[in-house]
Write a protein that holds these residues in place. Structure first.
Motif, PDB file in Angstrom:
ATOM      1  N   ASN A 159      -1.041   4.882   2.782  1.00  0.00           N
ATOM      2  CA  ASN A 159      -1.391   3.925   3.815  1.00  0.00           C
ATOM      3  C   ASN A 159      -1.250   4.539   5.207  1.00  0.00           C
ATOM      4  O   ASN A 159      -0.197   5.033   5.571  1.00  0.00           O
ATOM      5  N   ARG A 160      -2.354   4.516   5.981  1.00  0.00           N
ATOM      6  CA  ARG A 160      -2.383   4.998   7.371  1.00  0.00           C
ATOM      7  C   ARG A 160      -1.783   6.410   7.487  1.00  0.00           C
ATOM      8  O   ARG A 160      -1.101   6.740   8.450  1.00  0.00           O
ATOM      9  N   GLN A 161      -2.055   7.255   6.533  1.00  0.00           N
ATOM     10  CA  GLN A 161      -1.376   8.545   6.440  1.00  0.00           C
ATOM     11  C   GLN A 161      -1.574   9.420   7.674  1.00  0.00           C
ATOM     12  O   GLN A 161      -0.602   9.940   8.237  1.00  0.00           O
ATOM     13  N   ILE A 162      -2.797   9.599   8.108  1.00  0.00           N
ATOM     14  CA  ILE A 162      -3.049  10.478   9.256  1.00  0.00           C
ATOM     15  C   ILE A 162      -2.439   9.898  10.523  1.00  0.00           C
ATOM     16  O   ILE A 162      -1.803  10.607  11.312  1.00  0.00           O
ATOM     17  N   ARG A 163      -2.610   8.606  10.734  1.00  0.00           N
ATOM     18  CA  ARG A 163      -2.052   7.978  11.932  1.00  0.00           C
ATOM     19  C   ARG A 163      -0.525   8.114  11.950  1.00  0.00           C
ATOM     20  O   ARG A 163       0.082   8.367  13.005  1.00  0.00           O
ATOM     21  N   ARG A 164       0.097   7.952  10.804  1.00  0.00           N
ATOM     22  CA  ARG A 164       1.559   8.068  10.735  1.00  0.00           C
ATOM     23  C   ARG A 164       2.022   9.500  10.981  1.00  0.00           C
ATOM     24  O   ARG A 164       3.045   9.726  11.640  1.00  0.00           O
ATOM     25  N   MET A 165       1.281  10.472  10.472  1.00  0.00           N
ATOM     26  CA  MET A 165       1.631  11.871  10.712  1.00  0.00           C
ATOM     27  C   MET A 165       1.548  12.210  12.196  1.00  0.00           C
ATOM     28  O   MET A 165       2.407  12.904  12.740  1.00  0.00           O
ATOM     29  N   LEU A 166       0.503  11.700  12.841  1.00  0.00           N
ATOM     30  CA  LEU A 166       0.347  11.965  14.268  1.00  0.00           C
ATOM     31  C   LEU A 166       1.436  11.265  15.075  1.00  0.00           C
ATOM     32  O   LEU A 166       1.985  11.833  16.028  1.00  0.00           O
ATOM     33  N   GLU A 167       1.749  10.024  14.709  1.00  0.00           N
ATOM     34  CA  GLU A 167       2.817   9.293  15.402  1.00  0.00           C
ATOM     35  C   GLU A 167       4.131  10.067  15.352  1.00  0.00           C
ATOM     36  O   GLU A 167       4.885  10.102  16.329  1.00  0.00           O
ATOM     37  N   ASP A 211       9.164   7.342   7.953  1.00  0.00           N
ATOM     38  CA  ASP A 211       9.614   6.143   7.229  1.00  0.00           C
ATOM     39  C   ASP A 211      10.030   6.467   5.791  1.00  0.00           C
ATOM     40  O   ASP A 211       9.684   5.744   4.843  1.00  0.00           O
ATOM     41  N   GLY A 212      10.747   7.564   5.632  1.00  0.00           N
ATOM     42  CA  GLY A 212      11.282   7.913   4.322  1.00  0.00           C
ATOM     43  C   GLY A 212      10.323   8.627   3.401  1.00  0.00           C
ATOM     44  O   GLY A 212      10.677   8.957   2.265  1.00  0.00           O
ATOM     45  N   GLU A 213       9.098   8.867   3.852  1.00  0.00           N
ATOM     46  CA  GLU A 213       8.105   9.575   3.039  1.00  0.00           C
ATOM     47  C   GLU A 213       7.784  10.922   3.675  1.00  0.00           C
ATOM     48  O   GLU A 213       7.800  11.065   4.901  1.00  0.00           O
ATOM     49  N   VAL A 214       7.472  11.894   2.837  1.00  0.00           N
ATOM     50  CA  VAL A 214       6.963  13.170   3.328  1.00  0.00           C
ATOM     51  C   VAL A 214       5.451  13.149   3.191  1.00  0.00           C
ATOM     52  O   VAL A 214       4.913  13.046   2.094  1.00  0.00           O
ATOM     53  N   LEU A 215       4.760  13.204   4.323  1.00  0.00           N
ATOM     54  CA  LEU A 215       3.303  13.123   4.364  1.00  0.00           C
ATOM     55  C   LEU A 215       2.736  14.512   4.631  1.00  0.00           C
ATOM     56  O   LEU A 215       3.160  15.188   5.573  1.00  0.00           O
ATOM     57  N   THR A 216       1.782  14.912   3.812  1.00  0.00           N
ATOM     58  CA  THR A 216       1.251  16.271   3.904  1.00  0.00           C
ATOM     59  C   THR A 216      -0.267  16.265   3.858  1.00  0.00           C
ATOM     60  O   THR A 216      -0.864  15.576   3.032  1.00  0.00           O
ATOM     61  N   ALA A 217      -0.881  17.043   4.735  1.00  0.00           N
ATOM     62  CA  ALA A 217      -2.321  17.277   4.698  1.00  0.00           C
ATOM     63  C   ALA A 217      -2.580  18.584   3.965  1.00  0.00           C
ATOM     64  O   ALA A 217      -1.791  19.529   4.068  1.00  0.00           O
ATOM     65  N   THR A 218      -3.665  18.652   3.225  1.00  0.00           N
ATOM     66  CA  THR A 218      -3.997  19.901   2.537  1.00  0.00           C
ATOM     67  C   THR A 218      -4.587  20.918   3.506  1.00  0.00           C
ATOM     68  O   THR A 218      -4.525  22.126   3.250  1.00  0.00           O
ATOM     69  N   ALA A 219      -5.144  20.436   4.620  1.00  0.00           N
ATOM     70  CA  ALA A 219      -5.676  21.341   5.644  1.00  0.00           C
ATOM     71  C   ALA A 219      -5.748  20.591   6.969  1.00  0.00           C
ATOM     72  O   ALA A 219      -5.949  19.375   6.996  1.00  0.00           O
ATOM     73  N   ALA A 220      -5.564  21.327   8.063  1.00  0.00           N
ATOM     74  CA  ALA A 220      -5.695  20.754   9.410  1.00  0.00           C
ATOM     75  C   ALA A 220      -6.098  21.874  10.359  1.00  0.00           C
ATOM     76  O   ALA A 220      -5.444  22.919  10.409  1.00  0.00           O
ATOM     77  N   ARG A 221      -7.186  21.648  11.085  1.00  0.00           N
ATOM     78  CA  ARG A 221      -7.639  22.691  12.008  1.00  0.00           C
ATOM     79  C   ARG A 221      -8.235  22.065  13.257  1.00  0.00           C
ATOM     80  O   ARG A 221      -8.672  20.899  13.257  1.00  0.00           O
TER      81      ARG A 221
END
Length: 268
Positions: free
Chosen positions: A210-218, A180-190
């Motif tokens: 807002n809902r960052q992890i859910r949006r990244m997974l979607e 949705d026009g944003e770049v969403l980044t996690a500092t770590a994922a394992r």
């Protein structure tokens, strides 16, 4: 001889100097620091003429006051600094993070019935479907420092997804995913563990969109089945039962304050 001017009232002086030791703040900030209300609420009270400083009504939201000497009143009642409270809740799924819900849904405040919650506010949010560590405090300065993206205090989540998570998808989360026009980044994922059809992963964020992890997974075609916040900085959810609340220890509070820069580490 130069004529002496009478001393000014605390709310009539200009901005604070280095000599004031940080005690001089704007009037909305003063009410907020004392734990009475938020700055936005304070501005409304001031504009409505409900706030008095040293016995005089002050309607100027930009007025400065000296917290060490000014007498503040709201609706004729004196305002004194409240004891600072710092609580952690293991939020159950299905509760909304608000004080009053217009739809009548259960809220996180239903778990705080043994506490005086008049001035307690959640530090950030967990949506209705999310679980885990949620902080409450009447220390607005502390809350703002934890939420400020500049401080980069890490939030750690355990997330169950509806497929076997591969290393490429985990790498995408740390490299950045556009949604949705944003770049969403996690500092770590394992990867934590996998079953026959789903996986548990650990995701760390240092910002709270807002809902960052859910949006990244979607964005990777992955469904989030459960999302549990397990840590904020060095503060871990641990074995706190679901729906239970406890006060932070002095060591836990000191560590969080250090991570936000509110308390500098002493050099030996």
């Amino acid at each position: 001889m130069r004529e002496r001017r009478p001393p000014q009232k605390s709310h009539e002086r200009g901005k604070p100097s280095a000599e004031t030791g940080g005690k001089r703040v704007t009037l909305p900030r003063a009410l907020s620091k004392l734990g009475y209300c938020s700055r936005t609420q304070a501005e409304r009270l001031i504009a409505d003429g409900r706030v008095m400083v040293d016995g005089r009504i002050v309607r100027n939201v930009d007025a400065w006051v000296d917290l060490s000497s000014a007498k503040l009143e709201v609706d004729g009642k004196a305002i004194a600094a409240e004891t600072k409270i710092y609580l952690m809740l293991n939020k159950p799924r299905g509760l909304v993070t608000t004080r009053h819900d217009p739809e009548g849904r259960p809220t996180v405040y239903d778990c705080l019935k043994d506490f005086d919650v008049r001035h307690l506010s959640p530090v950030g949010r967990l949506d209705k479907a999310s679980e885990g560590l949620l902080l409450f405090t009447n220390d607005t300065e502390f809350a703002q420092a934890l939420l400020d993206p500049i401080t980069h205090v890490a939030k750690t989540y355990h997330v169950q997804v509806n497929r076997l998570m591969d290393t490429q998808s985990l790498a995408e989360m740390t490299h950045g995913i556009r949604h949705d026009g944003e770049v969403l980044t996690a500092t770590a994922a394992r990867l934590l563990r996998s079953g026959d059809r789903n996986s548990w992963i650990e995701v760390e964020l240092d910002e709270g969109r807002n809902r960052q992890i859910r949006r990244m997974l979607e964005a990777t075609g992955t469904e989030c089945l459960r999302l549990v916040r397990v840590a904020i900085g060095g503060l871990e959810l641990g074995e706190l039962p679901k729906g239970s609340v406890r006060a932070l220890t002095e060591a836990e509070l000191r560590d969080l304050r250090r991570r936000t820069g509110m308390e500098k580490t002493k050099r030996v």
